[in-house]
Every structure is written in C-alpha cells, then in structure tokens.
Design a protein around this motif. Structure first.
Motif, PDB file in Angstrom:
ATOM      1  N   ASN A  29       0.808  -1.218   0.000  1.00  0.00           N
ATOM      2  CA  ASN A  29       0.000   0.000   0.000  1.00  0.00           C
ATOM      3  C   ASN A  29       0.841   1.267   0.000  1.00  0.00           C
ATOM      4  N   GLY A  30       2.103   1.138   0.382  1.00  0.00           N
ATOM      5  CA  GLY A  30       2.943   2.331   0.466  1.00  0.00           C
ATOM      6  C   GLY A  30       3.616   2.714  -0.832  1.00  0.00           C
ATOM      7  N   ILE A  31       3.602   1.829  -1.831  1.00  0.00           N
ATOM      8  CA  ILE A  31       4.324   2.104  -3.073  1.00  0.00           C
ATOM      9  C   ILE A  31       3.803   3.353  -3.765  1.00  0.00           C
ATOM     10  N   ILE A  32       2.477   3.455  -3.931  1.00  0.00           N
ATOM     11  CA  ILE A  32       1.908   4.577  -4.684  1.00  0.00           C
ATOM     12  C   ILE A  32       2.138   5.919  -3.989  1.00  0.00           C
ATOM     13  N   PRO A  33       1.788   6.081  -2.697  1.00  0.00           N
ATOM     14  CA  PRO A  33       2.040   7.383  -2.064  1.00  0.00           C
ATOM     15  C   PRO A  33       3.518   7.754  -2.009  1.00  0.00           C
ATOM     16  N   ILE A  34       4.399   6.759  -1.839  1.00  0.00           N
ATOM     17  CA  ILE A  34       5.836   7.052  -1.830  1.00  0.00           C
ATOM     18  C   ILE A  34       6.283   7.542  -3.205  1.00  0.00           C
ATOM     19  N   ALA A  35       5.804   6.882  -4.255  1.00  0.00           N
ATOM     20  CA  ALA A  35       6.155   7.293  -5.614  1.00  0.00           C
ATOM     21  C   ALA A  35       5.665   8.712  -5.904  1.00  0.00           C
ATOM     22  N   LEU A  36       4.431   9.029  -5.483  1.00  0.00           N
ATOM     23  CA  LEU A  36       3.881  10.375  -5.700  1.00  0.00           C
ATOM     24  C   LEU A  36       4.683  11.419  -4.924  1.00  0.00           C
ATOM     25  N   ALA A  37       5.015  11.109  -3.678  1.00  0.00           N
ATOM     26  CA  ALA A  37       5.803  12.040  -2.868  1.00  0.00           C
ATOM     27  C   ALA A  37       7.172  12.276  -3.483  1.00  0.00           C
ATOM     28  N   THR A  38       7.799  11.229  -4.016  1.00  0.00           N
ATOM     29  CA  THR A  38       9.113  11.355  -4.641  1.00  0.00           C
ATOM     30  C   THR A  38       9.051  12.266  -5.862  1.00  0.00           C
ATOM     31  N   LEU A  39       8.016  12.101  -6.677  1.00  0.00           N
ATOM     32  CA  LEU A  39       7.852  12.955  -7.853  1.00  0.00           C
ATOM     33  C   LEU A  39       7.653  14.412  -7.450  1.00  0.00           C
ATOM     34  N   VAL A  40       6.862  14.632  -6.411  1.00  0.00           N
ATOM     35  CA  VAL A  40       6.620  16.002  -5.941  1.00  0.00           C
ATOM     36  C   VAL A  40       7.918  16.642  -5.462  1.00  0.00           C
ATOM     37  N   LEU A  41       8.715  15.902  -4.690  1.00  0.00           N
ATOM     38  CA  LEU A  41       9.964  16.433  -4.153  1.00  0.00           C
ATOM     39  C   LEU A  41      10.955  16.753  -5.266  1.00  0.00           C
ATOM     40  N   ARG A  42      11.090  15.835  -6.216  1.00  0.00           N
ATOM     41  CA  ARG A  42      12.044  16.065  -7.310  1.00  0.00           C
ATOM     42  C   ARG A  42      11.594  17.238  -8.180  1.00  0.00           C
ATOM     43  N   ASN A  43      10.296  17.341  -8.426  1.00  0.00           N
ATOM     44  CA  ASN A  43       9.790  18.458  -9.212  1.00  0.00           C
ATOM     45  C   ASN A  43       9.990  19.778  -8.468  1.00  0.00           C
TER      46      ASN A  43
END
Length: 310
Positions: A144-158
């Motif tokens: 369950n943590g894969i999707i929110p972690i991936a979204l958070a990573t994209l937000v941080l890098r952007n």
C-alpha cells in the motif's frame, strides 16, 4: 558468441554498477525544507492510504483510520522531528538519492512495527499473536505504500527542479545587468593577483582575466583569458591554499574541486541535480555543490550591487 559475451559482460556490468552508484550519490532534496510543508506530506500520504484502503480493501473503517493515524505519526516524527534531534545526520546539503531510499525504507520498517503494536493494543484480531500481526502488516505496508511514496518522490524532485530553475533564471538576469554595467568604462578595474605555489613558483595575472581554478589533490590548474584564447597553468598548491590567496570579493569556492571568478560566469543552468556555471569564452561548465548553491546565487546578486555603487 559465448566468447564475445564473456568478454563484454564484465565491462557492461561494471558500467551499470558505476552508474547505479553514481545515481545513489546524486543530490536529492530533504523533503521541502519547511516544517509546515513537511507536515502536509505525511498528512497527504496518510489520507491517501486511508482512502485507498476504504475503496479497494474490505477493512473495518475504525481499523483503517487507526492505521492511517499511526502512519501519520510515524512519518511526522521521522520527517519533521528527527532532523531537530539529529541535525548533523539530516544535513540538507548532503542529502542524496541513496539516503532518501534508506530513510524511506526505515520509515516503512518503523511504520510496520508501530501499526502492528497499535492493532494489538486496540485488540484488533485478538486471535492473532503480535508477531503474526507484524508479518501480515508488513506485507500491506510495502504494497500500500508504493503509490504514495512514488507520488511524494515525484513532488519532491519536481519541487527541487523548479527551485533550481527559478534561481538560475534570476542569476542570469543579474549577470545580464552586470554585463551592461561593465560596458561603462567607469566600472572597469584591473587588479593584479599573484599566486605562490608550494615550490615557490609564481603566477601573476589580472584578476579580471581569471576564469576558474580546478584542483586535483595537491595540484591546482588555473585557467585565465589571454587575448582571444584561454591559457592554463598547473601549480603545486591545494585548493584551500589557493582560496586563501584569492581571498577577495569575486573569487568563490563553488565546489570541493573548483574556485570560480564570479566575473567569468557567462550563464547559469539549473536542473534537479543543482547548478552549473557556464564559463565565458569556453565550452566548460563548473559544477556547484549543493552546500554552495545558495551562496553562489547570492554572490552574483551582490556583485551587481557592487558595480552599481562604483
């Protein structure tokens, strides 16, 4: 064919491994460098987790809310509170992709333990032991943590990319103003700087002609403009000693291996990995370390002020 594969595979494997290691060492933001914004990240991830579990998994709503609450507490404690307790460990300028991955795995590990204990304390599934709860919880935590972690990573890098691009645009505007000011002969100054090496060899040149200095161990290579071309000379002197001899307003150490003359910067580029300084009359770009990025951008703005006052 087998012989060809046996000869090329080790080299290919080494290049892949080297690229992987380099990626782990590349800069990455420590979240958003703001406690209020960093509080929104665990809140958003926890809310996403609760909604996801209620929609796609037939869980008891009370259980889902408990899991979401524990997740928020764990993430908030790790992202916001831990850096206050151990500031050296969470130094923003030294944060990398590898540290971000390890820190994320640590949070998942702690979240799994905390969630299992919470379910046990609040008597969910009393027929199951705490150890068995941990085993079941961990499978769900990683899934369950894969999707929110991936979204958070994209937000941080952007976010990092946008900040670097904005700073680069501002720096280029300041450089353009400096160029216009330097066209006025009243702003043209030529100070001679003499560099003394460890072997008593010296090099004298106008400070205005200095481009940058690149160091390797105890040697430094000085690059300067000479007429229409660029000259270079290697001296036995480490960068720390070189920095002390170039102790003036315009020469700044922007990297562990480079000193750059602010006057020699033609343009600034920025991406998710940081800044690079394009050097006048060359095809070379000097890298800027994350620890020095803000200082270099501020120096460019201050340099424009100096020219305006002179």
């Amino acid at each position: 064919m087998k012989a060809f594969i046996s000869q090329t595979t080790p080299g290919f494997t080494f290049r892949v491994w080297a690229h992987f290691v380099e990626t782990l060492k590349s800069p990455f933001p420590y979240y958003l460098n703001d406690d209020r914004k960093n509080t929104l990240i665990p809140a958003g991830m926890s809310i996403f987790l609760v909604v996801f579990m209620l929609v796609f998994q037939p869980y008891n709503p009370q259980k889902v809310i408990l899991i979401g609450s524990v997740t928020f507490i764990v993430l908030f404690a790790n992202i916001v509170l831990l850096p206050r307790l151990f500031p050296a460990l969470f130094e923003v300028s030294n944060w990398t992709v590898g540290k971000y991955i390890l820190f994320t795995l640590w949070q998942l590990f702690v979240d799994g333990i905390a969630t299992a204990i919470a379910l046990h304390v609040f008597n969910f599934h009393p027929e199951v032991t705490l150890i068995e709860k941990m085993y079941k919880v961990y499978s769900g935590v990683f899934t369950n943590g894969i999707i929110p972690i991936a979204l958070a990573t994209l937000v941080l890098r952007n976010q990092m990319l946008q900040e670097n691009l904005r700073s680069a645009v501002m720096a280029n505007r300041e450089l353009e103003r400096i160029r216009l000011l330097k066209e006025d002969p009243t702003h043209t100054k030529s100070n001679i700087v003499t560099i003394y090496s460890d072997t008593r060899e010296t090099l004298s040149l106008p400070l205005s002609e200095l481009l940058y200095v690149e160091a390797s161990d105890n040697y430094s290579t000085i690059y300067w403009k000479n007429g229409e071309g660029v000259e270079k000379k290697m001296l036995r002197i480490n960068l720390k000693n070189m920095e002390s001899q170039l102790d003036n307003y315009f020469a700044i150490r922007c990297h562990r291996s480079f000193i750059v003359n602010i006057n020699a910067i033609d343009h600034v580029t920025g991406n998710a990995n940081g800044y690079k300084l394009g050097i006048k009359d060359t095809n070379f770009s000097v890298p800027v370390s994350r620890a020095k990025g803000k200082e270099v951008i501020e120096k460019i703005g201050q340099l424009r002020n100096v020219f305006e006052l002179n």
